[in-house]
Design a protein around this motif. Structure first.
Motif, PDB file in Angstrom:
ATOM      1  N   LEU A  46       0.833  -1.204   0.000  1.00 46.24           N
ATOM      2  CA  LEU A  46       0.000   0.000   0.000  1.00 46.24           C
ATOM      3  C   LEU A  46       0.864   1.249   0.000  1.00 46.24           C
ATOM      4  O   LEU A  46       1.800   1.359   0.781  1.00 46.24           O
ATOM      5  N   VAL A  47       0.532   2.201  -0.874  1.00 45.83           N
ATOM      6  CA  VAL A  47       1.228   3.487  -0.940  1.00 45.83           C
ATOM      7  C   VAL A  47       0.185   4.586  -0.902  1.00 45.83           C
ATOM      8  O   VAL A  47      -0.752   4.601  -1.697  1.00 45.83           O
ATOM      9  N   ASP A  48       0.361   5.496   0.037  1.00 44.73           N
ATOM     10  CA  ASP A  48      -0.557   6.618   0.181  1.00 44.73           C
ATOM     11  C   ASP A  48       0.135   7.865  -0.365  1.00 44.73           C
ATOM     12  O   ASP A  48       1.036   8.416   0.263  1.00 44.73           O
ATOM     13  N   ARG A  49      -0.274   8.317  -1.550  1.00 41.30           N
ATOM     14  CA  ARG A  49       0.332   9.494  -2.183  1.00 41.30           C
ATOM     15  C   ARG A  49      -0.562  10.733  -2.083  1.00 41.30           C
ATOM     16  O   ARG A  49      -0.286  11.745  -2.703  1.00 41.30           O
ATOM     17  N   THR A  50      -1.630  10.650  -1.304  1.00 41.73           N
ATOM     18  CA  THR A  50      -2.530  11.784  -1.137  1.00 41.73           C
ATOM     19  C   THR A  50      -1.919  12.767  -0.148  1.00 41.73           C
ATOM     20  O   THR A  50      -1.548  12.376   0.958  1.00 41.73           O
ATOM     21  N   PRO A  51      -1.804  14.043  -0.515  1.00 41.93           N
ATOM     22  CA  PRO A  51      -1.274  15.028   0.436  1.00 41.93           C
ATOM     23  C   PRO A  51      -2.178  15.135   1.668  1.00 41.93           C
ATOM     24  O   PRO A  51      -3.400  15.030   1.549  1.00 41.93           O
ATOM     25  N   PRO A  52      -1.600  15.349   2.847  1.00 45.13           N
ATOM     26  CA  PRO A  52      -2.417  15.429   4.069  1.00 45.13           C
ATOM     27  C   PRO A  52      -3.484  16.516   4.026  1.00 45.13           C
ATOM     28  O   PRO A  52      -4.583  16.328   4.538  1.00 45.13           O
ATOM     29  N   VAL A  53      -3.197  17.642   3.379  1.00 47.19           N
ATOM     30  CA  VAL A  53      -4.179  18.729   3.303  1.00 47.19           C
ATOM     31  C   VAL A  53      -5.400  18.286   2.503  1.00 47.19           C
ATOM     32  O   VAL A  53      -6.549  18.542   2.893  1.00 47.19           O
ATOM     33  N   GLU A  54      -5.175  17.595   1.389  1.00 47.39           N
ATOM     34  CA  GLU A  54      -6.294  17.111   0.576  1.00 47.39           C
ATOM     35  C   GLU A  54      -7.097  16.057   1.331  1.00 47.39           C
ATOM     36  O   GLU A  54      -8.327  16.031   1.265  1.00 47.39           O
ATOM     37  N   ARG A  55      -6.418  15.173   2.064  1.00 51.18           N
ATOM     38  CA  ARG A  55      -7.102  14.141   2.829  1.00 51.18           C
ATOM     39  C   ARG A  55      -8.006  14.764   3.887  1.00 51.18           C
ATOM     40  O   ARG A  55      -9.166  14.366   4.045  1.00 51.18           O
ATOM     41  N   VAL A  56      -7.510  15.772   4.597  1.00 53.28           N
ATOM     42  CA  VAL A  56      -8.316  16.444   5.614  1.00 53.28           C
ATOM     43  C   VAL A  56      -9.506  17.154   4.972  1.00 53.28           C
ATOM     44  O   VAL A  56     -10.627  17.113   5.494  1.00 53.28           O
ATOM     45  N   PHE A  57      -9.285  17.770   3.807  1.00 49.24           N
ATOM     46  CA  PHE A  57     -10.377  18.464   3.120  1.00 49.24           C
ATOM     47  C   PHE A  57     -11.479  17.483   2.721  1.00 49.24           C
ATOM     48  O   PHE A  57     -12.665  17.740   2.951  1.00 49.24           O
ATOM     49  N   VAL A  58     -11.106  16.349   2.122  1.00 52.18           N
ATOM     50  CA  VAL A  58     -12.110  15.373   1.671  1.00 52.18           C
ATOM     51  C   VAL A  58     -12.859  14.796   2.871  1.00 52.18           C
ATOM     52  O   VAL A  58     -14.086  14.627   2.835  1.00 52.18           O
ATOM     53  N   LEU A  59     -12.143  14.504   3.951  1.00 51.21           N
ATOM     54  CA  LEU A  59     -12.808  13.937   5.128  1.00 51.21           C
ATOM     55  C   LEU A  59     -13.683  14.963   5.843  1.00 51.21           C
ATOM     56  O   LEU A  59     -14.585  14.591   6.604  1.00 51.21           O
ATOM     57  N   LEU A 160      -1.698  -4.584   7.409  1.00 48.56           N
ATOM     58  CA  LEU A 160      -1.749  -3.844   6.149  1.00 48.56           C
ATOM     59  C   LEU A 160      -1.692  -2.347   6.420  1.00 48.56           C
ATOM     60  O   LEU A 160      -2.712  -1.670   6.524  1.00 48.56           O
ATOM     61  N   LEU A 161      -0.489  -1.847   6.584  1.00 52.31           N
ATOM     62  CA  LEU A 161      -0.270  -0.420   6.787  1.00 52.31           C
ATOM     63  C   LEU A 161       0.338   0.163   5.525  1.00 52.31           C
ATOM     64  O   LEU A 161       1.182  -0.467   4.887  1.00 52.31           O
ATOM     65  N   PRO A 162      -0.054   1.379   5.148  1.00 45.86           N
ATOM     66  CA  PRO A 162       0.568   1.988   3.975  1.00 45.86           C
ATOM     67  C   PRO A 162       2.032   2.313   4.249  1.00 45.86           C
ATOM     68  O   PRO A 162       2.429   2.542   5.384  1.00 45.86           O
ATOM     69  N   ARG A 163       2.819   2.318   3.183  1.00 46.73           N
ATOM     70  CA  ARG A 163       4.237   2.672   3.311  1.00 46.73           C
ATOM     71  C   ARG A 163       4.337   4.146   3.667  1.00 46.73           C
ATOM     72  O   ARG A 163       3.988   5.003   2.877  1.00 46.73           O
ATOM     73  N   SER A 164       4.781   4.409   4.850  1.00 42.66           N
ATOM     74  CA  SER A 164       5.000   5.772   5.306  1.00 42.66           C
ATOM     75  C   SER A 164       6.026   5.716   6.428  1.00 42.66           C
ATOM     76  O   SER A 164       6.358   4.646   6.921  1.00 42.66           O
ATOM     77  N   ARG A 165       6.527   6.861   6.810  1.00 44.29           N
ATOM     78  CA  ARG A 165       7.583   6.907   7.819  1.00 44.29           C
ATOM     79  C   ARG A 165       7.098   6.302   9.131  1.00 44.29           C
ATOM     80  O   ARG A 165       6.093   6.707   9.679  1.00 44.29           O
TER      81      ARG A 165
END
Length: 195
Positions: A46-59, A160-165
């Motif tokens: 899993l790769v999450d390429r959505t910027p955090p600002v866009e994710r917060v806006f959609v949610l 199943l965690l997305p690849r992130s830091r």
């Protein structure tokens, strides 16, 4: 990527040979684990390429509008990957009443098609033990792990965690009392923070 692999293949055989000997020539320092190279195919990570600002806006949109918003779920990808774990370096200092051990092992992960997922991971630990008497000892230690693949770092393929830091920082303290050859009592404190 091909140039990097070529450079690593030319420079790192000497490091792996030193790791087999266990000594680097500097007092106290030694290699305690050899070089590891892994090459293979990683499927459905899993790769999450959505910027955090866009994710917060959609949610933050009302539930009636969210189905019409862009997809912000992590994407499943497959790629060829090479994992290179350099020899684990340790500093060891022993005395009559104390032991100090510090280790560090870096890890490089390179993808063929998804170069934005390339990462540099760290695994470091330190432990100090002091023997108050023949039967009482105290020790304190800490560890730090950092990776971009939390499922592999936690050694759980079902997670199943997305690849992130992923970062994990922990400390521990032990007090051991051995009353005789068969009986030992231990008091331990462990605190770990993972993000």
């Amino acid at each position: 990527m091909k140039k990097l692999v070529l450079v690593l293949c030319l420079l790192l055989p000497s490091a792996s040979l030193l790791a087999q000997q266990g000594s680097v020539g500097v007092p106290g320092f030694s290699f305690v684990a050899p070089l590891k190279v892994g090459v293979g195919t990683d499927n459905n990570f899993l790769v999450d390429r959505t910027p955090p600002v866009e994710r917060v806006f959609v949610l933050s949109l009302p539930p009636s509008i969210q189905p019409l918003a862009p997809d912000i779920k992590p994407k499943r990808l497959s790629d060829q990957v090479m994992t290179l774990t350099l020899p684990k370096l340790a500093f060891q200092n022993y005395g009559r009443r104390h032991e100090l051990v510090m280790t560090y092992a870096p890890e490089i992960e390179m993808f063929r098609d998804n170069a934005d997922q390339n990462s540099w991971g760290h695994d470091a630990a330190a432990t100090f033990t002091y023997h108050l008497s023949r039967s009482i000892q105290i020790s304190v230690g800490g560890g730090y792990r950092s990776s971009k693949d939390p499922a592999r770092t936690l050694q759980n393929v079902f997670l199943l965690l997305p690849r992130s830091r992923f970062q994990e920082n922990g400390i521990r303290g032990d007090a051991d009392f051995q009353s005789n050859g068969l009986t030992e009592c231990q008091l331990r404190y462990v605190a770990t923070v993972a993000t």
